[in-house]
Design an enzyme around this catalytic site. Sequence first.
Site, PDB file in Angstrom:
ATOM      1  N   TYR A 137     -64.014  30.340  13.834  1.00  0.00           N
ATOM      2  CA  TYR A 137     -63.060  31.386  13.480  1.00  0.00           C
ATOM      3  C   TYR A 137     -61.662  31.009  13.975  1.00  0.00           C
ATOM      4  O   TYR A 137     -60.668  31.249  13.284  1.00  0.00           O
ATOM      5  CB  TYR A 137     -63.507  32.735  14.069  1.00  0.00           C
ATOM      6  CG  TYR A 137     -64.754  33.288  13.419  1.00  0.00           C
ATOM      7  CD1 TYR A 137     -64.687  33.996  12.224  1.00  0.00           C
ATOM      8  CD2 TYR A 137     -66.007  33.104  13.998  1.00  0.00           C
ATOM      9  CE1 TYR A 137     -65.835  34.497  11.614  1.00  0.00           C
ATOM     10  CE2 TYR A 137     -67.156  33.595  13.396  1.00  0.00           C
ATOM     11  CZ  TYR A 137     -67.061  34.287  12.209  1.00  0.00           C
ATOM     12  OH  TYR A 137     -68.197  34.774  11.605  1.00  0.00           O
ATOM     13  N   ASN A 160     -65.010  39.382   2.551  1.00  0.00           N
ATOM     14  CA  ASN A 160     -64.832  38.420   1.465  1.00  0.00           C
ATOM     15  C   ASN A 160     -65.484  38.967   0.191  1.00  0.00           C
ATOM     16  O   ASN A 160     -66.698  39.172   0.162  1.00  0.00           O
ATOM     17  CB  ASN A 160     -65.476  37.086   1.866  1.00  0.00           C
ATOM     18  CG  ASN A 160     -65.420  36.034   0.772  1.00  0.00           C
ATOM     19  OD1 ASN A 160     -64.826  36.232  -0.278  1.00  0.00           O
ATOM     20  ND2 ASN A 160     -66.040  34.903   1.027  1.00  0.00           N
ATOM     21  N   CYS A 168     -67.405  31.631   3.013  1.00  0.00           N
ATOM     22  CA  CYS A 168     -67.210  32.177   4.356  1.00  0.00           C
ATOM     23  C   CYS A 168     -68.430  31.901   5.237  1.00  0.00           C
ATOM     24  O   CYS A 168     -68.333  31.985   6.462  1.00  0.00           O
ATOM     25  CB  CYS A 168     -66.914  33.667   4.296  1.00  0.00           C
ATOM     26  SG  CYS A 168     -68.159  34.660   3.459  1.00  0.00           S
ATOM     27  N   HIS A 169     -69.562  31.525   4.636  1.00  0.00           N
ATOM     28  CA  HIS A 169     -70.745  31.189   5.443  1.00  0.00           C
ATOM     29  C   HIS A 169     -70.513  29.931   6.274  1.00  0.00           C
ATOM     30  O   HIS A 169     -71.237  29.687   7.229  1.00  0.00           O
ATOM     31  CB  HIS A 169     -71.985  31.015   4.549  1.00  0.00           C
ATOM     32  CG  HIS A 169     -71.871  29.937   3.532  1.00  0.00           C
ATOM     33  ND1 HIS A 169     -71.284  30.134   2.300  1.00  0.00           N
ATOM     34  CD2 HIS A 169     -72.264  28.632   3.563  1.00  0.00           C
ATOM     35  CE1 HIS A 169     -71.319  28.999   1.616  1.00  0.00           C
ATOM     36  NE2 HIS A 169     -71.907  28.077   2.359  1.00  0.00           N
ATOM     37  N   GLU A 195     -77.085  23.261   2.896  1.00  0.00           N
ATOM     38  CA  GLU A 195     -75.941  22.350   2.813  1.00  0.00           C
ATOM     39  C   GLU A 195     -76.052  21.187   3.784  1.00  0.00           C
ATOM     40  O   GLU A 195     -75.514  20.122   3.537  1.00  0.00           O
ATOM     41  CB  GLU A 195     -74.638  23.117   3.047  1.00  0.00           C
ATOM     42  CG  GLU A 195     -74.299  24.081   1.931  1.00  0.00           C
ATOM     43  CD  GLU A 195     -72.934  24.716   2.093  1.00  0.00           C
ATOM     44  OE1 GLU A 195     -72.204  24.379   3.048  1.00  0.00           O
ATOM     45  OE2 GLU A 195     -72.580  25.560   1.255  1.00  0.00           O
TER      46      GLU A 195
END
Length: 197
Positions: A137, A160, A168-169, A195
């Site tokens: 963050y 979001n 945003c993950h 990912e």
Amino acid sequence: MTDFFFPVPIEAELDPAVHRARLVAEAEREGLLDVAYRTLDTPVGSLLLAATGRGLVKVAFDRQDHDAVLLALAAEISPRILRAPSRLDAVTRQLDEYFTGQRRDFDVPLDFRLARGFRLAVLEHLPEISYGHTESYAQVAAAAGSPKAVRAVGTACALNPLPVVVPCHRVVRSDGSYGQYAGGEEAKRTLLTMEAA
């Protein structure tokens, strides 16, 4: 006795899919469709996808209550909302490719009208976080131009309007823990694990 004229076979007229397609076509032709939507089953649950003429405007998780999301869109954008899956074919295809590991980023028009100010600056930065990587963050706050606005970054991510597509993950706490996520911690874990593979 009254005669009735049916321009298409009566069986087709009674088919809900045919009727819906005709409604969508008529609404588009008359300029009465401001927000098109559909749902999509994914590994992180059912996603509501909504688009305006400008682009994708909303992605919502099932836990966010799709009916409530549609009511909010009606109040914030326009009450002229219709289930029109074909208007979302491009993003649906790209999400399918993403969830099967064939796509790393998205290339669809986005409508950011639901975000303003610093929140918008955060959202514009998020696609720069590479697939398979994360930022804290604090790192996102600095990249968005306000290094001390760490909590505001958390709020921007929580609100979001386009999660998954605007990733945003990929924003985590400085200690590496997940932090909050609109789709829930399990959805965030699923996306980051996928990912990282």
